[in-house]
Design a protein around this motif. Sequence first.
Motif, PDB file in Angstrom:
ATOM      1  N   GLY A  84       0.803  -1.213   0.000  1.00  0.00           N
ATOM      2  CA  GLY A  84       0.000   0.000   0.000  1.00  0.00           C
ATOM      3  C   GLY A  84       0.836   1.264   0.000  1.00  0.00           C
ATOM      4  O   GLY A  84       0.367   2.320  -0.416  1.00  0.00           O
ATOM      5  N   GLY A  85       2.064   1.156   0.473  1.00  0.00           N
ATOM      6  CA  GLY A  85       2.932   2.328   0.496  1.00  0.00           C
ATOM      7  C   GLY A  85       2.612   3.254   1.649  1.00  0.00           C
ATOM      8  O   GLY A  85       1.816   2.949   2.538  1.00  0.00           O
ATOM      9  N   ARG A  86       3.217   4.428   1.624  1.00  0.00           N
ATOM     10  CA  ARG A  86       3.056   5.381   2.713  1.00  0.00           C
ATOM     11  C   ARG A  86       1.729   6.129   2.651  1.00  0.00           C
ATOM     12  O   ARG A  86       1.241   6.614   3.658  1.00  0.00           O
ATOM     13  N   ARG A  87       1.142   6.252   1.475  1.00  0.00           N
ATOM     14  CA  ARG A  87      -0.090   7.031   1.338  1.00  0.00           C
ATOM     15  C   ARG A  87      -1.344   6.202   1.557  1.00  0.00           C
ATOM     16  O   ARG A  87      -2.338   6.716   2.048  1.00  0.00           O
ATOM     17  N   LEU A  88      -1.303   4.938   1.170  1.00  0.00           N
ATOM     18  CA  LEU A  88      -2.477   4.076   1.308  1.00  0.00           C
ATOM     19  C   LEU A  88      -2.401   3.374   2.670  1.00  0.00           C
ATOM     20  O   LEU A  88      -1.855   2.283   2.792  1.00  0.00           O
ATOM     21  N   ALA A 109      -3.716  -0.827  10.941  1.00  0.00           N
ATOM     22  CA  ALA A 109      -2.501  -1.397  11.531  1.00  0.00           C
ATOM     23  C   ALA A 109      -1.273  -0.556  11.203  1.00  0.00           C
ATOM     24  O   ALA A 109      -0.385  -0.388  12.050  1.00  0.00           O
ATOM     25  N   THR A 110      -1.202  -0.018   9.992  1.00  0.00           N
ATOM     26  CA  THR A 110      -0.057   0.818   9.641  1.00  0.00           C
ATOM     27  C   THR A 110      -0.100   2.152  10.386  1.00  0.00           C
ATOM     28  O   THR A 110       0.945   2.727  10.705  1.00  0.00           O
ATOM     29  N   VAL A 111      -1.309   2.665  10.672  1.00  0.00           N
ATOM     30  CA  VAL A 111      -1.431   3.894  11.458  1.00  0.00           C
ATOM     31  C   VAL A 111      -0.942   3.658  12.887  1.00  0.00           C
ATOM     32  O   VAL A 111      -0.235   4.491  13.468  1.00  0.00           O
ATOM     33  N   VAL A 112      -1.314   2.520  13.473  1.00  0.00           N
ATOM     34  CA  VAL A 112      -0.846   2.183  14.821  1.00  0.00           C
ATOM     35  C   VAL A 112       0.677   2.107  14.844  1.00  0.00           C
ATOM     36  O   VAL A 112       1.334   2.637  15.759  1.00  0.00           O
ATOM     37  N   TYR A 113       1.259   1.476  13.826  1.00  0.00           N
ATOM     38  CA  TYR A 113       2.722   1.379  13.724  1.00  0.00           C
ATOM     39  C   TYR A 113       3.358   2.763  13.653  1.00  0.00           C
ATOM     40  O   TYR A 113       4.352   3.042  14.334  1.00  0.00           O
ATOM     41  N   ASP A 114       2.781   3.639  12.834  1.00  0.00           N
ATOM     42  CA  ASP A 114       3.333   4.992  12.699  1.00  0.00           C
ATOM     43  C   ASP A 114       3.250   5.763  14.010  1.00  0.00           C
ATOM     44  O   ASP A 114       4.193   6.472  14.377  1.00  0.00           O
TER      45      ASP A 114
END
Length: 283
Positions: free
Chosen positions: A228-232, A236-241
């Motif tokens: 998905g990359g950084r934009r999509l 779970a990726t938001v929690v990681y960030d």
Amino acid sequence: MKHKATPWWLSGPALLLFVALLVVPLALTAVLSFNVYDPATGPKAGEFTLEHYAQVFTDSYYHGIFWRTFWISGLVTLICVLVGAPEAYVLSRMRNPWRSVLLLVVLAPLLVSVVVRAFGWSMLLGPEGAVNGLLRLAGIGPVKMLYTETAVIVALVHVMLPFMVIPVWTSLQKLDAGVENAALSLKASHFTTLRRIVLPQVMPGILSGSLIVFGLAASSFAIPGLLGGRRLKMVATVVYDEYLHELNWPLGAAVALVLLVANLIVMLSYNRLVEGRYKKALG
């Protein structure tokens, strides 16, 4: 008295392990989600606030991410049902050694790391990948697939399909083939036999497989992160960030708990709906 305590002694180690590995971390995460966050010093233990939950529920940024996460998970679950259930039916009707060969093909993706599979799909769907190479040969030209929702959905279906096939196949093992043959001998069509005889019997397998696929897809990290990359972004990726990039642990914990609760609500509602229709079909 000793007799009544025996089940507790036998289940005690498993209960302690469950509490230590699941309940305690969840409780600590819940407490962390209410901590005040100071950008200069980090989370402040002993100071509590509802600001993080208010931000998640009122900010349209998080609304969009949760919506994307759940519609992608729902679509992945639907595709896995449409592909996995017929595949399991064919698998149950095959004879050895072909059944063993196809079962190995179904389970083979589980033997490879999710990260490795994600990198493999990134190579296939990239601008110079095999898929775009075939499209060029067909005169269609290169199509942007990497870092899109399509890439995430394709990879998630590939990863989650075995979790749909195995429960349905297990349910089909309990189905007596003589019942199906009896319906066919009474002039029922193959479609009617599948709809009235086979489908109600395998519905528990479809239900359990759907819940597993939806839960794993909604909480997946590697596939959305790499394809998905950084934009999509997904939840779970938001929690990681929030944990590792922004260092805002309380907000990351709040997002994770909201995902957990939302996931449970969706799965329990789906379970109740499908079970109700299943009992109605059998009754």
